[in-house]
Design a protein around this motif. Structure first.
Motif, mmCIF file in Angstrom:
data_model
loop_
_atom_site.group_PDB
_atom_site.id
_atom_site.type_symbol
_atom_site.label_atom_id
_atom_site.label_comp_id
_atom_site.label_asym_id
_atom_site.label_seq_id
_atom_site.Cartn_x
_atom_site.Cartn_y
_atom_site.Cartn_z
ATOM 1 N N LYS A 112 -4.863 24.765 16.635
ATOM 2 C CA LYS A 112 -3.850 25.735 16.185
ATOM 3 C C LYS A 112 -3.005 26.238 17.340
ATOM 4 O O LYS A 112 -1.800 26.445 17.205
ATOM 5 C CB LYS A 112 -4.535 26.916 15.482
ATOM 6 C CG LYS A 112 -4.914 26.639 14.049
ATOM 7 C CD LYS A 112 -5.174 27.936 13.311
ATOM 8 C CE LYS A 112 -5.358 27.678 11.810
ATOM 9 N NZ LYS A 112 -5.692 28.926 11.069
ATOM 10 N N GLU A 162 -0.512 23.625 18.249
ATOM 11 C CA GLU A 162 0.475 23.561 17.173
ATOM 12 C C GLU A 162 1.495 24.691 17.294
ATOM 13 O O GLU A 162 2.705 24.474 17.225
ATOM 14 C CB GLU A 162 -0.247 23.688 15.831
ATOM 15 C CG GLU A 162 0.101 22.599 14.840
ATOM 16 C CD GLU A 162 -0.773 22.736 13.607
ATOM 17 O OE1 GLU A 162 -0.579 23.715 12.855
ATOM 18 O OE2 GLU A 162 -1.653 21.861 13.391
ATOM 19 N N THR A 163 0.971 25.901 17.497
ATOM 20 C CA THR A 163 1.854 27.067 17.578
ATOM 21 C C THR A 163 2.787 26.946 18.779
ATOM 22 O O THR A 163 3.994 27.175 18.654
ATOM 23 C CB THR A 163 1.025 28.357 17.703
ATOM 24 O OG1 THR A 163 0.110 28.416 16.616
ATOM 25 C CG2 THR A 163 1.921 29.575 17.679
ATOM 26 N N LYS A 164 2.241 26.558 19.924
ATOM 27 C CA LYS A 164 3.063 26.430 21.123
ATOM 28 C C LYS A 164 4.166 25.394 20.912
ATOM 29 O O LYS A 164 5.324 25.631 21.259
ATOM 30 C CB LYS A 164 2.202 26.037 22.323
ATOM 31 C CG LYS A 164 2.953 26.091 23.638
ATOM 32 C CD LYS A 164 2.033 26.260 24.831
ATOM 33 C CE LYS A 164 2.844 26.552 26.085
ATOM 34 N NZ LYS A 164 2.000 26.855 27.256
ATOM 35 N N ASN A 165 3.792 24.261 20.328
ATOM 36 C CA ASN A 165 4.796 23.231 20.058
ATOM 37 C C ASN A 165 5.861 23.723 19.087
ATOM 38 O O ASN A 165 7.038 23.419 19.236
ATOM 39 C CB ASN A 165 4.123 21.974 19.502
ATOM 40 C CG ASN A 165 3.424 21.182 20.594
ATOM 41 O OD1 ASN A 165 3.728 21.343 21.780
ATOM 42 N ND2 ASN A 165 2.478 20.358 20.194
ATOM 43 N N LYS A 166 5.417 24.486 18.108
ATOM 44 C CA LYS A 166 6.356 25.021 17.119
ATOM 45 C C LYS A 166 7.378 25.923 17.806
ATOM 46 O O LYS A 166 8.582 25.816 17.574
ATOM 47 C CB LYS A 166 5.589 25.806 16.043
ATOM 48 C CG LYS A 166 6.426 26.224 14.852
ATOM 49 C CD LYS A 166 6.567 25.115 13.833
ATOM 50 C CE LYS A 166 7.755 25.329 12.924
ATOM 51 N NZ LYS A 166 7.402 25.351 11.488
ATOM 52 N N GLU A 176 9.725 23.792 19.893
ATOM 53 C CA GLU A 176 10.666 23.020 19.074
ATOM 54 C C GLU A 176 11.757 23.921 18.492
ATOM 55 O O GLU A 176 12.954 23.645 18.620
ATOM 56 C CB GLU A 176 9.849 22.350 17.954
ATOM 57 C CG GLU A 176 10.611 21.643 16.875
ATOM 58 C CD GLU A 176 9.802 21.696 15.576
ATOM 59 O OE1 GLU A 176 8.579 21.438 15.614
ATOM 60 O OE2 GLU A 176 10.396 22.033 14.513
ATOM 61 N N VAL A 177 11.330 25.018 17.902
ATOM 62 C CA VAL A 177 12.288 25.943 17.276
ATOM 63 C C VAL A 177 13.245 26.529 18.308
ATOM 64 O O VAL A 177 14.462 26.550 18.109
ATOM 65 C CB VAL A 177 11.542 27.079 16.543
ATOM 66 C CG1 VAL A 177 12.495 28.207 16.203
ATOM 67 C CG2 VAL A 177 10.873 26.560 15.290
ATOM 68 N N THR A 215 10.685 33.735 16.298
ATOM 69 C CA THR A 215 9.403 33.940 15.620
ATOM 70 C C THR A 215 9.545 33.835 14.101
ATOM 71 O O THR A 215 8.637 33.358 13.430
ATOM 72 C CB THR A 215 8.793 35.301 15.985
ATOM 73 O OG1 THR A 215 9.756 36.336 15.773
ATOM 74 C CG2 THR A 215 8.369 35.319 17.445
ATOM 75 N N GLU A 218 11.740 31.917 12.491
ATOM 76 C CA GLU A 218 11.887 30.474 12.205
ATOM 77 C C GLU A 218 10.560 29.748 12.367
ATOM 78 O O GLU A 218 10.276 28.789 11.657
ATOM 79 C CB GLU A 218 12.924 29.861 13.145
ATOM 80 C CG GLU A 218 14.355 30.249 12.841
ATOM 81 C CD GLU A 218 15.094 29.188 12.034
ATOM 82 O OE1 GLU A 218 14.721 28.015 12.112
ATOM 83 O OE2 GLU A 218 16.034 29.559 11.300
ATOM 84 N N ALA A 219 9.791 30.195 13.336
ATOM 85 C CA ALA A 219 8.512 29.523 13.610
ATOM 86 C C ALA A 219 7.403 30.063 12.708
ATOM 87 O O ALA A 219 6.265 29.596 12.759
ATOM 88 C CB ALA A 219 8.125 29.699 15.071
ATOM 89 N N GLU A 220 7.749 31.044 11.906
ATOM 90 C CA GLU A 220 6.811 31.670 10.964
ATOM 91 C C GLU A 220 5.565 32.232 11.650
ATOM 92 O O GLU A 220 4.428 31.978 11.224
ATOM 93 C CB GLU A 220 6.411 30.657 9.881
ATOM 94 C CG GLU A 220 7.560 30.373 8.916
ATOM 95 C CD GLU A 220 7.299 29.135 8.066
ATOM 96 O OE1 GLU A 220 7.001 28.080 8.672
ATOM 97 O OE2 GLU A 220 7.405 29.218 6.839
#
Lengths: 200, 200
Positions: free
Chosen positions: A7, A10-14, A17-18, A37, A39-41
């Motif tokens: 997780k 995943e969060t860091k990549n999100k 990316e965003v 934040t 956009e990245a939910e």
DNA sequence: GTTTAAATATGACTGCGGTCATGTAAGGTT
DNA sequence: AACCTTACATGACCGCAGTCATATTTAAAC
């Protein structure tokens, strides 16, 4: 790998990316953490679990880019050409890798300088950019001396730093200039000069 | 001079004086505009009539400092010594002028880079620092060629830029390093190198 | 001296980066 | 499976840079 670790990545990549997308769309300054934040939910606070400041994102971008660039370099530098050309190729290649995303590059470099201010780096600890480059140049010059292509008795460290200086100066001037001259020629000319010397 | 003009100058000086004191006392980042304006006995909004941002103060500081430094230089450079020594003296003098207030100098340089980003300077319009220095070096080198102390056929502009690069690089590394080595020796060594050349 | 116009002063307000006390969920312990 | 501990998530909140509508002062016009 545990669920937690997955997780986190995943969060860091999100976030990466965003924010990358938003920076390209509307620029660094015009993008807010709130937007990223949303956009990245994720919650706003979460962002700061991954990056201590908004600017830290720029350093992360720079790292990612450097990884790629330097891995390309290492496969390129085996070639047995003249030391001067080897150095020219290296520096021109690096400079040209900045050609895309001129704006973001500026911010990144800028942030890199700022970053060095804040942290009390011990000597040899900083593996990125300037020092990494100095190390490679140091190697090149050392081999150059052995091959008789670089003047003997020279202080290799000083020479490496001088070349690094020339390189950074050229890149900076080029990045901040409006006009669109050839960075390759500029750097080549200066390397020639440093090899041949100014004095009569 | 009208009453208005007098008051303007007075207010600007007051801001300059108060902020200078506060920066020395508690650093740039830890000083707020609210504090400055309270100490200077003006409204907060007034500050922004004189300086567009907090950082603009740093540029103003830098300007004031440069005025002083370059006026000193111009009276020093008449001496008829060897071109290389003239250049050494110049660059070492400049570097040493940063010895006081290392912290504020960093911020100023830093801000100067940032500033160049925002403004679309036309060529030749920027009279400060880098370009001003390049111009002086250009003159020195030109005379050096005439006196036979600098290799003929050299591109004077490129040479001036290279020396500027070496100078800035040295100053930057020195400013950001923890250790307390001699900036004079460092710069001298690099100038020798550039004069004599790397190549064999 | 009165009126009008222009320049300057001002502080309540806004927006954003960054914090922190509290909530929630993962994974270990028995 | 019930409990505990530790890591991570969260959004109300804070401080500060910068804005702007309004007030005040100076200068000009008559």
């Amino acid at each position: 790998m545990s669920l937690r670790e997955k997780k986190k990545i995943e969060t860091k990549n999100k976030i990466f990316e965003v924010s990358g997308r938003l920076f390209k769309e509307k620029g660094f300054e015009n993008t807010t953490i709130d937007e990223i934040t949303k956009e990245a939910e994720i919650g706003k606070g979460t962002f700061f679990n991954y990056f201590p400041t908004k600017e830290a994102l720029l350093l992360y971008f720079a790292e990612k880019k450097d990884e790629l660039t330097y891995s390309l370099i290492e496969s390129e530098t085996a070639k047995s050409i003249h030391t001067k050309d080897k150095i020219k190729n290296l520096l021109v290649f690096l400079a040209e890798s900045y050609e895309r995303d001129k704006e973001l590059t500026k911010l990144m470099i800028f942030e890199y300088i700022k970053y060095k201010r804040g942290t009390g780096l011990k000597f040899g600890e900083d593996q990125s950019r300037r020092n990494r480059l100095s190390r490679i140049l140091h190697d090149f010059l050392g081999n150059g001396v052995k091959k008789g292509e670089v003047r003997e008795g020279i202080d290799v460290k000083t020479a490496a730093e001088t070349l690094t200086a020339v390189y950074f100066q050229s890149v900076m001037v080029w990045l901040w200039s409006e006009s669109d001259y050839s960075i390759s020629e500029d750097i080549s000319g200066k390397i020639d000069l440093v090899f041949e010397g100014i004095g009569s």
